[in-house]
Design a protein around this motif. Structure first.
Motif, short mmCIF file in Angstrom:
data_model
loop_
_atom_site.label_atom_id
_atom_site.label_comp_id
_atom_site.label_asym_id
_atom_site.label_seq_id
_atom_site.Cartn_x
_atom_site.Cartn_y
_atom_site.Cartn_z
N THR A 273 39.55 32.75 40.04
CA THR A 273 39.05 34.12 40.13
C THR A 273 37.56 34.15 40.45
O THR A 273 36.84 33.20 40.17
CB THR A 273 39.31 34.87 38.80
N SER A 274 37.11 35.27 41.00
CA SER A 274 35.69 35.42 41.33
C SER A 274 34.91 36.07 40.18
O SER A 274 33.70 36.17 40.24
CB SER A 274 35.53 36.24 42.60
N SER A 275 35.62 36.54 39.15
CA SER A 275 35.00 37.09 37.94
C SER A 275 35.78 36.59 36.74
O SER A 275 36.95 36.21 36.86
CB SER A 275 35.04 38.62 37.94
N ARG A 276 35.14 36.59 35.59
CA ARG A 276 35.84 36.20 34.36
C ARG A 276 36.79 37.32 33.95
O ARG A 276 36.35 38.45 33.73
CB ARG A 276 34.84 35.91 33.25
N ILE A 277 38.07 37.00 33.86
CA ILE A 277 39.06 37.99 33.45
C ILE A 277 39.93 37.40 32.34
O ILE A 277 39.81 36.22 32.01
CB ILE A 277 39.92 38.47 34.64
N GLN B 106 38.74 40.99 47.30
CA GLN B 106 38.50 42.38 46.91
C GLN B 106 37.94 43.23 48.05
O GLN B 106 38.28 44.41 48.18
CB GLN B 106 37.51 42.44 45.74
N THR B 107 37.10 42.61 48.86
CA THR B 107 36.45 43.37 49.94
C THR B 107 37.44 43.90 50.97
O THR B 107 37.08 44.78 51.76
CB THR B 107 35.40 42.49 50.65
N ARG C 273 40.22 50.02 58.13
CA ARG C 273 41.50 49.38 58.43
C ARG C 273 41.34 47.91 58.82
O ARG C 273 42.14 47.07 58.45
CB ARG C 273 42.24 50.13 59.55
N GLU C 274 40.28 47.59 59.56
CA GLU C 274 40.07 46.21 59.99
C GLU C 274 39.88 45.30 58.79
O GLU C 274 40.45 44.22 58.71
CB GLU C 274 38.86 46.13 60.91
N LEU C 275 39.09 45.75 57.81
CA LEU C 275 38.91 44.95 56.60
C LEU C 275 40.21 44.86 55.81
O LEU C 275 40.56 43.80 55.28
CB LEU C 275 37.82 45.57 55.71
#
Length: 198
Positions: free
Chosen positions: A7-11, A182-183, A193-195
């Motif tokens: 993960t990119s954050s602590r969850i 997430q982005t 839409r492209e993202l």
């Protein structure tokens, strides 16, 4: 086998450590444990507190389990028979006034989110499936037309023997877990839409 998410954050560990195996340990799942899972689901939020969820359950070795198994598609039947319990998950499509409840499927998802967190806390694995013949399931279990069977879920303990799976699924079982960034789905402003499609 463990498959902790990177993960990119602590969850919460109940989220990082949760995954959906297709093979399960041999420890039995009993009604008391299922009731704990369903109690966690029972306390999920729902629109107008309608609690539209519906669960039909069966424990391995019972007629109810076999009836649920027979409603799964052929692919899911190739592995789900090693689970210790099966459930069908559905929802009531209408509110008490008979109008469409647009939020019922969302509420069922919240119910299963609670079930999933409680299961992980107990060391129990879930594998949720879209591959269920909902028409057959509704007929088999006398579910009225104002309900919809949405998914099925296989339940058992982690730690199953990979050799019990077909060879192609053994490879799937050991693949690294991944998710979209997430982005690609969170926007502080206009939708892109492209993202989203990345």
């Amino acid at each position: 086998m463990t498959k902790a998410a990177q993960t990119s954050s602590r969850i919460l560990p109940q989220i990082t450590d949760r995954w959906s195996p297709r093979v399960f340990g041999q420890e039995t799942i009993d009604e008391e444990l299922l009731r704990m899972l369903f109690e966690a689901g029972r306390w999920a939020p729902s629109s107008n507190n309608l609690q539209p969820w519906l669960v039909i359950w069966g424990i391995k070795g019972t007629k109810q389990y076999d009836r649920i198994f027979d409603c799964l598609d052929e692919f899911n039947q190739s592995w789900a028979g090693n689970s210790q319990a099966l459930i069908l998950c559905g929802y009531k499509k209408t509110n008490p006034e008979g109008k469409e409840n647009f939020h019922a499927l969302h509420d069922l998802g919240l119910f299963m989110g609670n079930v999933s967190a409680q299961a992980q806390h107990l060391g129990v694995a879930l594998h949720q499936m879209a591959g269920v013949d909902y028409k057959k399931a509704m007929k088999e279990f006398n579910v009225p037309d104002d309900f919809h069977i949405a998914t099925a879920t296989a339940i058992g303990y982690y730690g199953g023997d990979l050799e019990k799976l077909p060879e192609d699924l053994q490879k799937e079982e050991t693949k690294k877990r991944s998710r979209k960034e997430q982005t690609s789905f969170t926007f502080n402003g206009d939708f892109d839409r492209e993202l989203f499609t990345k």
